[in-house]
Motif scaffolding. Structure first.
Motif, mmCIF file in Angstrom:
data_model
loop_
_atom_site.group_PDB
_atom_site.id
_atom_site.type_symbol
_atom_site.label_atom_id
_atom_site.label_comp_id
_atom_site.label_asym_id
_atom_site.label_seq_id
_atom_site.Cartn_x
_atom_site.Cartn_y
_atom_site.Cartn_z
ATOM 1 N N PRO A 13 0.809 -1.224 0.000
ATOM 2 C CA PRO A 13 0.000 0.000 0.000
ATOM 3 C C PRO A 13 0.844 1.277 0.000
ATOM 4 O O PRO A 13 0.364 2.339 -0.363
ATOM 5 C CB PRO A 13 -0.831 -0.104 1.275
ATOM 6 C CG PRO A 13 -0.302 -1.240 2.045
ATOM 7 C CD PRO A 13 0.609 -2.028 1.190
ATOM 8 N N GLN A 14 2.116 1.157 0.382
ATOM 9 C CA GLN A 14 3.008 2.318 0.388
ATOM 10 C C GLN A 14 3.565 2.611 -1.013
ATOM 11 O O GLN A 14 4.074 3.683 -1.273
ATOM 12 C CB GLN A 14 4.181 2.081 1.353
ATOM 13 C CG GLN A 14 3.787 1.647 2.746
ATOM 14 C CD GLN A 14 2.815 2.607 3.413
ATOM 15 O OE1 GLN A 14 2.953 3.809 3.299
ATOM 16 N NE2 GLN A 14 1.818 2.063 4.086
ATOM 17 N N GLN A 15 3.459 1.626 -1.890
ATOM 18 C CA GLN A 15 4.009 1.729 -3.242
ATOM 19 C C GLN A 15 3.007 2.420 -4.161
ATOM 20 O O GLN A 15 1.812 2.171 -4.096
ATOM 21 C CB GLN A 15 4.304 0.317 -3.758
ATOM 22 C CG GLN A 15 4.997 0.235 -5.086
ATOM 23 C CD GLN A 15 6.484 0.465 -4.973
ATOM 24 O OE1 GLN A 15 7.044 0.398 -3.904
ATOM 25 N NE2 GLN A 15 7.113 0.740 -6.086
ATOM 26 N N THR A 16 3.494 3.269 -5.039
ATOM 27 C CA THR A 16 2.635 3.922 -6.020
ATOM 28 C C THR A 16 2.384 2.951 -7.176
ATOM 29 O O THR A 16 3.316 2.328 -7.676
ATOM 30 C CB THR A 16 3.311 5.196 -6.559
ATOM 31 O OG1 THR A 16 3.624 6.040 -5.458
ATOM 32 C CG2 THR A 16 2.412 5.925 -7.533
ATOM 33 N N TYR A 17 1.146 2.852 -7.583
ATOM 34 C CA TYR A 17 0.780 1.973 -8.697
ATOM 35 C C TYR A 17 1.387 2.532 -9.973
ATOM 36 O O TYR A 17 1.187 3.696 -10.315
ATOM 37 C CB TYR A 17 -0.744 1.905 -8.795
ATOM 38 C CG TYR A 17 -1.264 1.004 -9.881
ATOM 39 C CD1 TYR A 17 -1.210 -0.367 -9.759
ATOM 40 C CD2 TYR A 17 -1.836 1.542 -11.033
ATOM 41 C CE1 TYR A 17 -1.696 -1.198 -10.743
ATOM 42 C CE2 TYR A 17 -2.328 0.725 -12.024
ATOM 43 C CZ TYR A 17 -2.252 -0.641 -11.869
ATOM 44 O OH TYR A 17 -2.733 -1.465 -12.854
ATOM 45 N N ASN A 18 2.134 1.723 -10.694
ATOM 46 C CA ASN A 18 2.843 2.157 -11.883
ATOM 47 C C ASN A 18 1.936 2.012 -13.110
ATOM 48 O O ASN A 18 1.822 0.933 -13.685
ATOM 49 C CB ASN A 18 4.121 1.345 -12.050
ATOM 50 C CG ASN A 18 5.020 1.905 -13.123
ATOM 51 O OD1 ASN A 18 4.562 2.416 -14.139
ATOM 52 N ND2 ASN A 18 6.312 1.800 -12.903
#
Length: 176
Positions: free
Chosen positions: A61-66
């Motif tokens: 959830p901390q990662q930005t969706y690419n």
């Protein structure tokens, strides 16, 4: 081939079955319509690296969706096919290998909508599941159950305190 023909006769013109097969260095994507079978051969290392990257994005959830990777994956095997078959409204994915746990509905199409916003998405884990659907026996009984291990005293209380009543309630819920 006879079974494949039987499946095609059951299909409507709005559904495509997308079946993946992993080879040594290539990934084969078969797209079955009512009156057409198309396939695409993709370099597995490129395709699978996009799958892995998107899985990481989706699981953290901390990662930005690419979005770039999501578009690249969509463009690699679905874009041309779906743009040339505008009547399709339903996609059935039959994943294989590393594609098994990938949520294809999260891919983004050309207009930045998610695939699930434009199509009905479903999964089968083997083409045989779709072929044998008609061969399933219809049972006059429905069953739903859970099992676990209890201590002897709890098992006795469950058995003696109206388990038949609980089974009747579950049967009504399942057959509703």
């Amino acid at each position: 081939e006879e079974q494949l023909m039987k499946l095609k006769t059951k299909m409507d013109g709005k559904t495509v079955i997308i079946d993946f097969y992993s080879g040594n260095d290539s990934l084969y994507v078969f797209m079955l319509l009512k009156n057409k079978l198309k396939y695409k051969v993709l370099p597995s290392n490129t395709f699978l690296s996009l799958i892995r990257a998107l899985k990481v994005d989706l699981q953290n959830p901390q990662q930005t969706y690419n979005v770039k990777n999501a578009n690249a994956l969509y463009n690699s095997f679905l874009k041309d096919f779906l743009e040339h078959h505008s009547t399709i409204s339903s996609l059935i994915f039959i994943p294989n290998g590393e594609t098994t746990n990938f949520p294809f509905e999260t891919l983004q199409v050309s207009d930045n909508k998610f695939l699930i916003e434009k199509y009905y998405i479903s999964y089968a884990y083997h083409l045989g599941m779709l072929l044998n659907e008609e061969g399933r026996k219809k049972s006059k009984y429905a069953f739903s159950g859970f099992a676990t291990s209890y201590s002897d005293s709890l098992s006795d209380r469950i058995r003696n305190k109206g388990i038949n009543n609980d089974v009747s309630k579950i049967k009504k819920l399942v057959s509703a």
